[in-house]
Design an enzyme around this catalytic site. Structure first.
Site, short mmCIF file in Angstrom:
data_model
loop_
_atom_site.label_atom_id
_atom_site.label_comp_id
_atom_site.label_asym_id
_atom_site.label_seq_id
_atom_site.Cartn_x
_atom_site.Cartn_y
_atom_site.Cartn_z
N ASP A 100 -6.09 9.24 10.27
CA ASP A 100 -4.77 8.74 10.62
C ASP A 100 -4.25 9.31 11.93
OD1 ASP A 100 -3.87 6.89 8.54
OD2 ASP A 100 -4.25 8.59 7.22
N GLU A 156 0.87 -1.18 0.00
CA GLU A 156 0.00 0.00 0.00
C GLU A 156 0.90 1.22 0.00
OE1 GLU A 156 -3.68 -1.82 2.68
OE2 GLU A 156 -2.62 -0.03 3.35
N TYR A 162 -10.50 -4.71 3.51
CA TYR A 162 -9.58 -4.28 4.55
C TYR A 162 -10.41 -4.10 5.82
CZ TYR A 162 -5.87 -1.31 6.67
OH TYR A 162 -4.89 -0.77 7.47
#
Lengths: 288, 409
Positions: free
Chosen positions: A68, A57, A189
Site C-alpha cells: 500500500d 471492501e 481484482y
C-alpha cells in the site's frame, strides 16, 4: 462456472448478476475499518450503499502494509491508534448487517475484508473463518497470499463458503494466469499498474487490453483498481470492466477532513459520501 | 567427502528449504502477486547460477581480490586468558572490505543481478553495513543504487550514510511506520513492486520470501566453510562450540550451516536483549516472540495479541528488527541451535573489553555475541574450542557508544 440460478450463490455473485442485468458496471469502495475511529467508520460503512457503493471492501488494518501507498498506510495507523482490532472489524460487519434499531441492517451489500495475513494467522484461521461467516462477511482479499500459499487460507475459506478474491497484476502473464484464477471466486481484482495503491494510474487503453486478456481466461466478473481517483477515471474503467475499485481517493478524503491534531472535522462523513456519489455517477455513465 | 546414505540425508539439518521454500513450518513466499513472478524468476536464475562453474569462478576471484578472503581465524589469546576457560577464536569478518560480513552476500547477489540483466539495485539497511556493502559493489559494477533507511537509523548512523552517498548511492529516508529497519524493508518492497522491469532487490539477511533465505545463507556460508578448514589446520579437529549474533541472522547462518550436521558442535545464536527480555523492550524474536507472517516469510515475530508488529529495541541498529530468518526459527524449534540473548549493557561491557584486551573494536552487533561468550567461556574447560563470528568492525558505533558512556566527542 457457477450457475446464476444456483441457490447457494453468495451476495457477491448475486450483486454482480444484478449489475449485469442492469447493464452497468459496479462501484467497489474501500475504506479501512476504524479510520478515523470506530464510530465514524461504522457510520461511513452504513452510508456507503445508499451513496452508490455496490460492493464494500473493508480494510483490516495492519502495521506493515507492504503493497500500500502512503494514504492507506496512514489510514491503517489511524485505525490502530483508535483501538481497531480484527475482532472489532468483525463486530463492525455484524453491526452493519444487523442495524441498530434506528438504522436498518443491510443484508444485500457484499462485504469483502481486505488486508494482510498476519492478523488472521494470529487470530487462528479456523476461528477467523467461523467468526467472519457468522458476522456476515462474504469474501476475502489477502494481499500477501499468492496461489503458492493457497493451503494457508484460500482453500479453507472456499470450503467454509466464503469467496476468495485474487489479485491479478500486469506481471501475471498468460502462463501464470490459470494458476492465479484457479481457486479465485466471486470476482477477480485486476491491479491495473505494477505498483502500490494510490499512486500512478493506468492508461485507458492498457486497462481495456488487460480486461480483454483476462476475459479470455475467466468468466468471473472483473473489477479494476489502483489509481482511480475521479468520476471520469471511474467512468473510463466502467467501459471495459465489470467494476471500478476506489480506495486511496476515499481515504485521502478522510485525511483531508482531519484537523491539525488528527481529530475528525464536522462533515467528514458527508465529504467522503459526496465523493462516493460522484464516483457512482461516473461508473453509471461509463457505458451510457 | 564421505558418502551420504539416504537415511543420513533424512536426518540432515542441511537439506532445507523444500521446493516451497519451507523450513518446516517457516519460510514460504508470502508476497503480493505483482512480486510473485519476479521471485520465481529469481529462484530459477539462482538455481542456474549455482550450477554454473563460471559463476563460482567469478565469485571466488572477487572474494579473494576484492573482499580479501579468506578472513583469518584468530586465536583471541588475551580474552581467553581473561575468561579462564574455553579457547576463544574469532572469525574475523570485520576485516572484509567494507568492514563486515555483509559484503559476502552483496557480491553474490550483484553478480546474479548482472547475470539476469537487471540495471538498477535497491536495498534496505538498518545500521548501514548492508547499505554500504551494496553501495560499494554498485560502484564497482557501475549500477545505480537506491538504499532505503529508516529516518531514525539515519540519525544514529550518520557516518555510514555519508559513506553510501560517497559511493554514489541515493539514500532515501523512510518516515513510514516506526522509521527503522522493518519500515525500510517495507519501502524497498514498495519500490520493487513499482519498478519490476529493471530492478533487483538485494535483501541483506536470511529473511524475506523464498529463495532469499536460502540464497543469502549460501553466499554467507563461506564463513563456516573457511572456519572448518582453518580450525582443522590450526587444531586438527572441529570446534566444540560456535557463537554468533542474530538480527535477521545472516552471519550466524553463514557460520552455523556447514556445521549443522556435526552433533559434537554446540551452536549458540545471540539475540539482542535490549533493556532485558523481561522488560518488553528488546529485539529477541525467538525468546520473546511467536510465529507469524511478515516480509514474505513465516517466522518468529515480535507482535501483539492482534497480530500487529511491535517495535524492536536494541542499542544496535543492525539487530533492531522484529523478526528473524526462517531457518533460525526452524533450528530453534528443532532445538539444534540454542538461542539466547544479551542486553545492551552486557554488550557495552563486551565492546569495551574486546577493544582493551584484543585491540579490536568490534561492531555492537558481534559485541552481543561476545557478551554471551563472556558468560559461556568461563564455564568450559581449557581444551574446549569456541569460535565466535566477529561479524563487523565498530568504527560506525563509536558515536553511539560514546554517548552511552557519557563521553563527548
Amino acid at each position: 462456472m457457477a450457475s446464476m440460478t444456483d441457490v447457494k450463490t453468495t451476495r457477491i455473485e448475486r450483486r454482480f448478476a444484478d449489475l449485469k442485468a442492469q447493464g452497468r458496471a459496479g462501484l467497489v469502495t474501500f475504506i479501512t475499518a476504524g479510520d478515523p475511529d470506530g464510530d465514524l467508520s461504522l457510520q461511513l460503512l452504513r452510508a456507503l450503499p445508499a451513496a452508490g457503493a455496490d460492493v464494500v471492501e473493508l480494510g483490516m488494518p495492519f502495521t506493515d502494509p507492504m503493497a500500500d501507498g502512503p494514504a492507506i498506510q496512514a489510514a491503517g495507523l489511524r485505525a490502530l491508534q483508535s483501538g481497531m482490532t480484527l475482532k472489532r472489524v468483525l463486530q463492525m460487519v455484524r453491526d452493519f448487517r444487523q442495524g441498530d434499531g434506528k438504522i436498518p441492517g443491510d443484508n444485500d451489500t457484499p462485504i469483502v475484508l481486505m488486508g494482510y495475513y498476519n492478523p488472521i494467522y494470529s487470530y487462528g484461521v479456523a476461528t477467523f473463518l467461523t467468526d467472519a461467516l457468522a458476522a456476515g462477511v462474504d469474501g476475502l482479499i489477502v494481499v500477501d497470499l499468492p496461489p503458492e500459499e493457497d493451503a494457508e487460507l484460500c482453500l479453507p475459506a472456499l470450503k467454509a463458503g466464503l469467496n476468495f478474491i485474487r489479485l491479478a497484476t500486469p506481471t501475471t502473464d498468460d502462463k501464470r494466469l490459470p494458476a492465479v484464477l484457479k481457486n479465485t471466486s466471486g470476482f477477480v481484482y485486476y491491479v491495473s499498474i505494477a505498483g502500490i495503491t494510490g499512486t500512478r494510474s493506468a492508461a485507458d487503453a492498457d486497462i481495456a487490453a488487460a480486461v480483454a486478456r483476462l476475459k479470455r481466461h475467466t468468466g468471473l466478473p472483473l473489477a479494476v483498481g489502483f489509481g482511480i481517483k475521479t468520476a471520469d477515471q471511474a467512468a473510463a474503467v466502467a467501459k471495459a470492466a465489470d467494476a471500478a475499485v476506489v480506495g486511496s481517493a476515499l481515504i485521502q478524503r478522510i485525511a483531508d477532513n482531519l484537523d491539525a491534531n488528527g481529530r475528525p472535522k464536522a462533515g467528514l462523513v458527508e465529504a467522503v459520501l459526496s465523493l462516493v456519489r460522484d464516483l457512482a455517477a461516473g461508473v453509471r455513465r461509463g457505458r451510457a | 567427502m564421505s558418502v551420504t546414505s539416504s537415511s543420513q540425508l533424512m536426518n540432515s539439518y542441511r537439506t532445507g528449504p523444500d521446493e516451497r521454500g519451507r523450513f518446516g513450518l517457516f519460510g514460504g513466499r508470502f508476497v503480493a502477486e505483482t512480486l510473485m513472478p519476479l521471485i520465481l524468476d529469481l529462484e530459477k536464475a539462482y538455481r542456474d547460477a549455482r550450477n554454473d562453474p563460471a559463476f563460482a569462478a567469478e565469485m571466488a576471484s572477487f572474494r579473494q581480490h576484492y573482499i580479501g578472503r579468506p578472513s583469518p581465524l584468530y586465536f583471541a589469546e588475551r580474552l581467553t586468558e581473561h575468561f579462564g576457560g574455553a579457547k576463544v577464536y574469532f572469525k574475523r569478518e570485520e576485516l572484509n572490505h567494507t568492514g563486515s560480513h555483509k559484503v559476502n552476500n552483496c557480491l553474490g547477489q550483484i553478480l546474479l543481478a548482472k547475470r539476469m540483466g537487471k540495471t538498477r539495485i535497491i536495498a534496505e539497511t538498518g545500521a548501514g553495513q548492508h547499505g554500504v556493502a551494496t553501495a560499494t559493489l554498485c560502484a564497482r559494477f557501475g549500477l545505480p543504487c537506491t538504499i532505503y533507511m529508516g529516518a531514525t537509523d539515519i540519525e544514529r548512523q550518520k557516518p555510514n550514510v555519508f559513506r553510501m552517498r560517497l559511493l554514489g548511492a541515493e539514500v532515501i529516508p523512510v518516515h513510514s511506520g516506526t522509521a527503522t529497519l522493518k519500515d525500510a524493508m517495507n519501502d524497498a518492497l514498495r519500490d520493487w513492486v513499482s519498478n519490476v522491469e529493471n530492478t533487483f532487490y538485494i535483501i541483506g539477511t536470511v529473511a524475506g520470501p523464498h529463495p532469499y533465505p536460502a540464497m543469502v545463507r549460501d553466499f554467507q556460508s563461506v564463513i563456516g566453510t573457511e572456519t572448518r578448514e582453518q580450525i582443522m589446520e590450526l587444531e586438527g579437529r572441529l570446534p566444540d562450540s560456535l557463537v554468533a549474533c542474530i538480527g535477521g541472522g545472516s552471519n550466524a547462518m553463514g557460520l552455523f550451516h556447514p556445521f549443522l550436521d556435526d552433533p559434537s558442535v554446540a551452536i549458540y545464536g545471540v539475540e539482542a536483549g535490549g533493556d532485558g527480555v523481561e522488560t518488553g523492550r528488546h529485539a529477541a524474536s525467538l525468546t520473546g516472540g511467536r510465529p507469524g507472517v511478515l516480509h514474505g516469510n513465516r517466522t518468529y515475530l515480535l507482535q501483539d495479541d492482534d497480530g500487529q508488529i511491535k517495535d524492536a529495541h536494541s542499542i544496535s541498529a543492525g539487530l533492531d528488527y522484529p523478526g528473524i530468518g526462517p531457518e533460525h526459527a526452524w533450528l530453534h524449534d528443532m532445538k539444534r541451535v540454542k538461542y539466547v540473548s544479551a542486553t545492551d549493557q552486557e554488550t557495552l561491557d563486551a565492546f569495551q573489553l574486546c577493544s582493551a584486551l584484543e585491540g579490536i573494536i568490534p561492531a555492537l552487533e558481534p559485541a552481543h555475541a561476545l557478551a554471551y561468550v563472556s558468560k559461556l567461556a568461563p564455564t568450559l574447560p581449557r581444551d574446549h574450542l569456541l569460535v565466535m563470528c566477529l561479524s563487523g568492525r565498530g568504527d560506525k558505533d563509536i558515536f553511539a557508544v560514546a554517548e552511552r558512556l557519557g563521553t563527548k566527542l
